[in-house]
Design an enzyme around this catalytic site. Structure first.
Site, mmCIF file in Angstrom:
data_model
loop_
_atom_site.group_PDB
_atom_site.id
_atom_site.type_symbol
_atom_site.label_atom_id
_atom_site.label_comp_id
_atom_site.label_asym_id
_atom_site.label_seq_id
_atom_site.Cartn_x
_atom_site.Cartn_y
_atom_site.Cartn_z
ATOM 1 N N LEU A 32 2.381 4.240 15.083
ATOM 2 C CA LEU A 32 3.615 3.036 13.734
ATOM 3 C C LEU A 32 4.482 2.081 14.446
ATOM 4 C CD1 LEU A 32 4.665 6.585 12.282
ATOM 5 C CD2 LEU A 32 2.769 5.092 11.560
ATOM 6 N N GLY A 35 6.362 -2.774 11.105
ATOM 7 C CA GLY A 35 5.290 -2.604 9.571
ATOM 8 C C GLY A 35 5.367 -1.223 8.916
ATOM 9 N N HIS A 36 4.968 -0.519 9.569
ATOM 10 C CA HIS A 36 5.068 1.166 8.636
ATOM 11 C C HIS A 36 6.392 1.184 8.363
ATOM 12 C CE1 HIS A 36 1.146 0.862 11.589
ATOM 13 N NE2 HIS A 36 0.572 1.259 9.970
ATOM 14 N N GLN A 150 -6.823 -4.526 0.909
ATOM 15 C CA GLN A 150 -6.748 -3.619 0.390
ATOM 16 C C GLN A 150 -5.621 -2.869 -0.294
ATOM 17 O OE1 GLN A 150 -6.142 0.066 3.866
ATOM 18 N NE2 GLN A 150 -4.143 -0.166 3.563
#
Length: 283
Positions: A32, A35-36, A150
């Site tokens: 992680l 951004g996560h 995605q």
């Protein structure tokens, strides 16, 4: 924070959640970064319950990709998620049985630039996301704009298969010098890390051209932006390979010959040394 290591364990938990409670879901492959964590923060602010998952999905990696060396740091990730206020962490050791035969195959996505560079990748993504959505049954699911194709795929998946979940796409989180945060940045040497900012610089040059010189003269040819990006990338000696630079429709990721006032996504995949990095800007 409760840890659930099997599908059966999470389903048992899911049955105890009262109807009407909103569930925010952040699916990850671990390692992680900020951004996560921006996705987790948004999920925490907008939902009653927050679920995160960590699973390095083998079906979205090609035979010559980095599945075996993909960074894994479960204990560190677990500690971070607990600190961020995540209620439940789904961390299965396996999501495919020995006799697994059924996959979700999104028609046409292997023909997109990212899909043609990574054949079968989007089938793997579509399959694991479908499985996770069935297990978690979230109200909202959070993804980062850095993985543009995605995001388009998952929005298509939810719409086409009538899934009762809202897909929230959050802005790309960047380092101070503009490099998009990615778990794969950890592979970069110090010199390569300094060079990697060329991705951001090249996309910035294209955006400046689109919003500046051509702002009043649209439509403009996509090839002009591609050439602008390539010129910047080619100025960096540590760029080993440019897999693609593509200007695409924001809704479908299909290539555009011309860009009008409705804009587009300009995306790229570049190897700095042996590290493959992707990024994109919305125009």
């Amino acid at each position: 924070m409760q840890l659930h290591k099997t599908t059966q364990a999470f389903r048992a938990l899911r049955r105890t959640i009262p109807q009407g409670k909103s569930i925010g879901f952040v699916p990850t492959m671990g390692a992680l970064h900020d951004g996560h964590l921006s996705l987790v923060k948004e999920a925490r602010e907008k939902n009653d319950i927050v679920v995160a998952s960590i699973y390095v999905n083998p079906t979205q990696f090609g035979p010559n990709e980095d599945l075996d060396k993909y960074p894994r740091q479960l204990e560190a990730d677990r500690s971070i998620l607990e600190e961020m206020g995540v209620d439940h962490l789904f961390c299965p050791s396996e999501m495919y049985t020995r006799n697994h035969r059924c996959f979700v195959d999104p028609v046409g996505f292997d023909n997109l630039r990212e899909g043609s560079a990574r054949p079968g990748h989007f089938r793997g993504v579509a399959t694991i996301v479908t499985k996770l959505f069935h297990i978690v049954q979230p109200t909202r699911a959070y993804f980062g704009q850095k993985d543009a194709a995605q995001c388009v795929l998952i929005q298509r998946l939810v719409s086409d298969l009538d899934m009762d979940v809202t897909v929230e796409v959050m802005p790309t989180v960047r380092e101070e010098d503009g490099l998009a945060m990615s778990s794969r940045n950890a592979y970069l040497s110090t010199e390569e890390r300094e060079a990697a900012v060329v991705l951001f610089k090249s996309l910035s040059a294209a955006k400046e051209l689109y919003e500046g010189s051509f702002a009043g003269n649209l439509p403009m040819e996509s090839s002009i932006l591609v050439e602008t990006v390539m010129n910047v990338l080619e100025s960096e000696p540590l760029v080993k390979k440019v897999e693609y630079v593509s200007v695409d429709c924001k809704e479908t990721m299909e290539p555009l010959k011309d860009i009008g006032p409705e804009g587009a996504i300009i995306s790229l995949a570049v190897k700095i040394g042996n590290v493959r990095l992707i990024d994109n800007f919305i125009l």
